[in-house]
Design a protein around this motif. Structure first.
Motif, PDB file in Angstrom:
ATOM      1  N   ASP A 173      17.306  -7.044   4.819  1.00  0.00           N
ATOM      2  CA  ASP A 173      18.542  -6.704   3.918  1.00  0.00           C
ATOM      3  C   ASP A 173      18.446  -6.517   2.470  1.00  0.00           C
ATOM      4  O   ASP A 173      19.150  -5.419   2.015  1.00  0.00           O
ATOM      5  CB  ASP A 173      19.473  -8.191   3.938  1.00  0.00           C
ATOM      6  N   ASP A 174      17.592  -7.003   1.908  1.00  0.00           N
ATOM      7  CA  ASP A 174      16.888  -6.473   0.396  1.00  0.00           C
ATOM      8  C   ASP A 174      16.545  -4.979   0.445  1.00  0.00           C
ATOM      9  O   ASP A 174      16.915  -4.007  -0.301  1.00  0.00           O
ATOM     10  CB  ASP A 174      15.898  -7.334   0.061  1.00  0.00           C
ATOM     11  N   GLN A 177      16.079 -11.519   5.512  1.00  0.00           N
ATOM     12  CA  GLN A 177      16.412 -11.367   4.080  1.00  0.00           C
ATOM     13  C   GLN A 177      15.689 -10.315   3.275  1.00  0.00           C
ATOM     14  O   GLN A 177      16.439  -9.408   2.810  1.00  0.00           O
ATOM     15  CB  GLN A 177      16.285 -12.838   3.357  1.00  0.00           C
ATOM     16  N   ARG A 178      14.478 -10.075   3.969  1.00  0.00           N
ATOM     17  CA  ARG A 178      13.639  -8.825   3.034  1.00  0.00           C
ATOM     18  C   ARG A 178      14.131  -7.624   3.605  1.00  0.00           C
ATOM     19  O   ARG A 178      14.460  -6.496   2.911  1.00  0.00           O
ATOM     20  CB  ARG A 178      12.302  -9.040   3.378  1.00  0.00           C
ATOM     21  N   ALA A 184      14.138 -15.995   9.150  1.00  0.00           N
ATOM     22  CA  ALA A 184      15.338 -15.677   8.093  1.00  0.00           C
ATOM     23  C   ALA A 184      14.709 -15.079   7.001  1.00  0.00           C
ATOM     24  O   ALA A 184      15.158 -14.280   6.336  1.00  0.00           O
ATOM     25  CB  ALA A 184      15.920 -17.167   7.612  1.00  0.00           C
ATOM     26  N   ASP A 185      13.519 -15.360   6.483  1.00  0.00           N
ATOM     27  CA  ASP A 185      12.973 -14.513   5.592  1.00  0.00           C
ATOM     28  C   ASP A 185      12.754 -13.255   5.511  1.00  0.00           C
ATOM     29  O   ASP A 185      12.946 -12.544   4.727  1.00  0.00           O
ATOM     30  CB  ASP A 185      11.580 -15.350   5.052  1.00  0.00           C
TER      31      ASP A 185
END
Length: 154
Positions: A56-57, A53-54, A49-50
Motif C-alpha cells: 500500500d505504501d 502495508q508495504r 499484514a506487513d
C-alpha cells in the motif's frame, strides 16, 4: 485555475522537485523490503499484514510521484506565469482594506518559511486568480469579508 496547463513559480518547481527526489528515495527503500514473491517462505499473519502495508505504501508513493511528474510536465508546457492576469506562479502587489500594501506570490504549495506565499486554493488566492491590475477582489477572513485592490503584477 484555468483548466489548461498552469505555470509554476521557480520556488514552487524547486519544492516539487525536492519532494519528488525524497519520494523516489523512499520508494526505493520500500520496494527493497518487499519479497520477490517467488519464495516458499512460510510466515504468520503479521508478516502478511506487513507485506500488504508495504505494498500500500508503494502504491501511495507511486501515485504521488506520478502526480508530481505530471504537474512538472504541465508547468513546462505552460511556460512562464502571465503578467496580464493573476495566476499560479504570479507575483502580485495588493493594497488591503486597512491601507497596507504587500507583494504576494501565488503558489500551489504552502510554505511556512515564505510569508509572502498565498496558495491558489486559499480564500485570497482564489479571489485574486484571473484578476488584473486595478481590480478589487472580495474574500473571506476569520474576521469576515474584506477587500483588496490589485495594484500590479510582476
Amino acid at each position: 485555475m484555468t483548466g489548461g496547463p498552469e505555470p509554476i513559480s521557480a520556488a514552487g518547481r524547486e519544492e516539487l522537485e525536492r519532494e519528488l527526489a525524497g519520494l523516489r528515495v523512499e520508494r526505493e527503500a520500500v520496494a527493497a523490503t518487499l519479497r520477490d514473491g517467488g519464495g516458499d517462505e512460510v510466515g504468520d499473519r503479521a508478516d502478511e499484514a506487513d507485506e500488504l502495508q508495504r505494498g500500500d505504501d508503494l502504491d501511495r508513493l507511486d501515485t504521488r510521484i506520478t502526480e508530481i511528474e505530471g504537474r512538472l510536465e504541465e508547468a513546462s508546457v505552460a511556460g512562464a506565469p502571465s503578467t496580464d492576469a493573476v495566476g499560479v506562479g504570479s507575483s502580485v502587489t495588493v493594497r488591503f482594506e486597512d491601507g497596507t500594501e504587500s507583494t504576494l506570490h501565488i503558489g500551489e504549495l504552502a510554505n511556512a518559511l515564505d510569508a509572502t506565499l498565498v496558495t491558489a486554493d486559499s480564500p485570497l488566492g482564489r479571489a485574486l486568480l484571473g484578476h488584473r491590475a486595478g481590480d478589487t477582489v472580495t474574500y473571506d477572513t476569520p474576521e469576515g469579508r474584506t477587500t483588496a485592490v490589485v495594484l500590479s503584477l510582476g
